[in-house]
Design an enzyme around this catalytic site. Structure first.
Site, PDB file in Angstrom:
ATOM      1  N   ASP A 145     -11.216 -17.225   2.478  1.00 18.74           N
ATOM      2  CA  ASP A 145     -10.366 -18.328   2.044  1.00 18.74           C
ATOM      3  C   ASP A 145     -10.596 -19.503   2.987  1.00 18.74           C
ATOM      4  O   ASP A 145     -11.246 -19.380   4.020  1.00 18.74           O
ATOM      5  CB  ASP A 145      -8.905 -17.914   1.959  1.00 18.74           C
ATOM      6  CG  ASP A 145      -8.295 -17.611   3.307  1.00 18.74           C
ATOM      7  OD1 ASP A 145      -8.981 -17.757   4.331  1.00 18.74           O
ATOM      8  OD2 ASP A 145      -7.117 -17.220   3.353  1.00 18.74           O
ATOM      9  N   ASP A 198      -6.812 -10.749  -4.871  1.00 19.22           N
ATOM     10  CA  ASP A 198      -6.697 -10.259  -3.496  1.00 19.22           C
ATOM     11  C   ASP A 198      -5.246 -10.276  -3.055  1.00 19.22           C
ATOM     12  O   ASP A 198      -4.441 -11.046  -3.583  1.00 19.22           O
ATOM     13  CB  ASP A 198      -7.524 -11.124  -2.538  1.00 19.22           C
ATOM     14  CG  ASP A 198      -6.810 -12.434  -2.190  1.00 19.22           C
ATOM     15  OD1 ASP A 198      -6.031 -12.454  -1.216  1.00 19.22           O
ATOM     16  OD2 ASP A 198      -7.015 -13.438  -2.902  1.00 19.22           O
ATOM     17  N   CYS A 231      -4.188  11.893  -7.793  1.00 20.58           N
ATOM     18  CA  CYS A 231      -4.986  10.877  -7.113  1.00 20.58           C
ATOM     19  C   CYS A 231      -6.163  11.538  -6.403  1.00 20.58           C
ATOM     20  O   CYS A 231      -5.992  12.558  -5.731  1.00 20.58           O
ATOM     21  CB  CYS A 231      -4.129  10.116  -6.110  1.00 20.58           C
ATOM     22  SG  CYS A 231      -5.046   8.870  -5.166  1.00 20.58           S
ATOM     23  N   CYS A 265      -8.061   9.991  -4.055  1.00 17.52           N
ATOM     24  CA  CYS A 265      -8.418   9.310  -2.812  1.00 17.52           C
ATOM     25  C   CYS A 265      -8.526  10.316  -1.669  1.00 17.52           C
ATOM     26  O   CYS A 265      -8.019  11.441  -1.748  1.00 17.52           O
ATOM     27  CB  CYS A 265      -7.412   8.210  -2.477  1.00 17.52           C
ATOM     28  SG  CYS A 265      -5.850   8.767  -1.737  1.00 17.52           S
ATOM     29  N   CYS A 314      -5.067  11.747  -0.423  1.00 12.15           N
ATOM     30  CA  CYS A 314      -4.397  12.721  -1.287  1.00 12.15           C
ATOM     31  C   CYS A 314      -5.177  14.027  -1.400  1.00 12.15           C
ATOM     32  O   CYS A 314      -4.588  15.080  -1.681  1.00 12.15           O
ATOM     33  CB  CYS A 314      -4.174  12.112  -2.674  1.00 12.15           C
ATOM     34  SG  CYS A 314      -2.888  10.827  -2.690  1.00 12.15           S
ATOM     35  N   HIS A 317      -4.777   5.159   0.723  1.00 11.87           N
ATOM     36  CA  HIS A 317      -4.181   5.475  -0.584  1.00 11.87           C
ATOM     37  C   HIS A 317      -3.800   4.210  -1.339  1.00 11.87           C
ATOM     38  O   HIS A 317      -4.098   4.076  -2.535  1.00 11.87           O
ATOM     39  CB  HIS A 317      -2.949   6.366  -0.423  1.00 11.87           C
ATOM     40  CG  HIS A 317      -2.219   6.545  -1.724  1.00 11.87           C
ATOM     41  ND1 HIS A 317      -2.632   7.427  -2.700  1.00 11.87           N
ATOM     42  CD2 HIS A 317      -1.135   5.893  -2.242  1.00 11.87           C
ATOM     43  CE1 HIS A 317      -1.834   7.329  -3.745  1.00 11.87           C
ATOM     44  NE2 HIS A 317      -0.922   6.407  -3.496  1.00 11.87           N
TER      45      HIS A 317
END
Length: 432
Positions: free
Chosen positions: A121, A324, A362, A364, A367, A393
């Site tokens: 940015d 974002d 999940c 990920c 998890c 997560h």
């Protein structure tokens, strides 16, 4: 091939090849009777942003690595959880380690060992966060409030705007710094991200109509200067990959100002557009549609600072390609986790002996390997591993959400997926 070592469009002694950055549309949403664009247009789509450091399949969520780092999570872990691209903050990298360090390192991606595209940015957000002291602009409660001198409770004004630019007081040590369109471009070119944003003034929803009008025109004047300086630096800094420049559309809640700002930005030679500024939650989708009405469809659209589940759907349906926000990581460090069944705090007493994963379905890393009880323990003990596991997560949740939205648009079932996902997520009134 490693794009860190071999970015596209970079040749010794030559300016960056602009053709290495382009956007292609894959699938468009059908228009609908309740579409918010002109004549029922729905600007949602899937596509591919081609950059010198690799492709970005859109719509997608961009995690925020503010200081060239995700707090407590390695770049390799971000790649494993599915992130395609990371965004860093030009102002903070200017403060430390300094843009010259990143330039000497070969740019942002190489500096943080991220083999993929990057965004920065412009520093425009700090106009608000250091000026008025607000950390976020979405869903502001502005009832009965209109003031151009507004400042958050307990905050000191650290940013001062004039026609040429902004004077900042450093939040680190109080030293004074100056940002202008040209300075922001110079800093971002040295940081070396694939996508950067023109320097803009971010107002609050509490500013008066007259000030919003002045700000839109000032941001347009800065945008023209950004384009000119970007073109000069692209030609001067040979041997570097081309960096795309996105213009930022401001205008708060005012339709005429948003449309005017969009037409202004569309008139300049930008590679894409940032949908920014103070937006009330209820108007997010409508604001995106106003802007898309006025913009060429060939340019990718980035929605700045959005991470509510309903906001994501509103943004995608009305034209957002990339999104974002710092919220997933910040929430995770404080114990708030996102699941398909809502957002809740893992530090509740009921989870002290709960040995299930955060979310049963999940996939990920967190998890698949750790329990609610363990993460609760780590966060209560302020162990850094807790920050890591909760952040992995939460970032995976939003990356997966956008992946599934993308698949639903390509598959022709976006509306059904939206209804089912929002009904489940908000079934218990959870925030998101």
């Amino acid at each position: 091939m490693s794009f860190i070592d071999n970015p596209l469009g970079a040749a010794p002694g030559q300016p960056g090849d602009r053709s290495a950055f382009r956007f292609e549309t894959v699938t468009r949403l059908d228009d609908a009777p309740d579409g918010l664009g002109r004549e029922g247009r729905r600007y949602g789509r899937t596509g591919i942003i081609h950059t010198p450091h690799g492709d970005i399949h859109t719509p997608t969520f961009i995690p925020v690595a503010t200081q060239a780092a995700m707090k407590a999570v390695l770049p390799e872990q971000m790649r494993q959880l599915g992130a395609q691209v990371l965004l860093s903050n030009a102002f903070h990298l200017f403060e430390r380690p300094g843009e010259d360090v990143l330039d000497a390192a070969g740019g942002l991606a190489r500096f943080m060992n991220w083999d993929g595209p990057t965004y920065t940015d412009s520093g425009g957000f700090q106009v608000l966060s250091l000026g008025a002291g607000f950390k976020k602009t979405l869903a502001m409660d502005v009832t009965g409030m209109k003031s151009d001198d507004v400042i958050a409770e307990g905050k000191e004004r650290l940013a001062f705007v004039d026609e040429d630019g902004v004077t900042f007081k450093s939040p680190l040590n109080g030293s004074e710094h100056r940002f202008s369109a040209e300075i922001s471009m110079g800093i971002q070119h040295k940081i070396g991200a694939d996508v950067m944003f023109s320097f803009d003034e971010l107002t609050t929803l509490m500013n008066t109509r007259s000030y919003q009008e002045e700000s839109v025109e000032r941001t347009f004047r800065w945008a023209r200067r950004c384009v000119a300086e970007h073109e000069r630096l692209t030609q001067a800094r040979t041997g570097k990959p081309y960096q795309a420049l996105f213009g930022v559309v401001q205008g708060a809640n005012y339709e005429d100002l948003r449309r005017r700002a969009a037409r202004q930005i569309a008139s300049l030679d930008f590679d894409g557009v940032g949908i920014g500024g103070a937006i009330e939650k209820r108007l997010l989708g409508q604001t995106c549609a106003w802007i898309c009405d006025e913009m060429p469809e060939s340019r990718p659209r980035h929605v700045l600072g959005i991470a509510g589940v309903d906001d994501i759907f509103a943004g995608v349906e009305n034209g957002g390609d990339t999104f974002d926000c710092v919220s997933p990581a910040r929430c995770g460090r404080n114990g708030a986790v996102f699941t398909r069944d809502g957002r809740w705090n893992i530090k509740r007493a009921q989870f002290k002996t709960d040995f299930r994963p955060i979310e049963e379905d999940c996939d990920c890393y967190t998890c698949r390997h750790y329990s609610r009880a363990y993460i609760d323990h780590l966060l209560r003990a302020r162990e850094f591993n807790g920050f890591t596991l909760a952040t992995i997560h939460n970032e995976h949740f939003f990356v997966r959400l956008l992946d599934e939205i993308r698949a639903s648009i390509d598959g022709g079932y976006f509306d059904e997926y939206k209804r089912e996902t929002l009904a489940r997520f908000y079934a218990h009134g959870s925030r998101g």
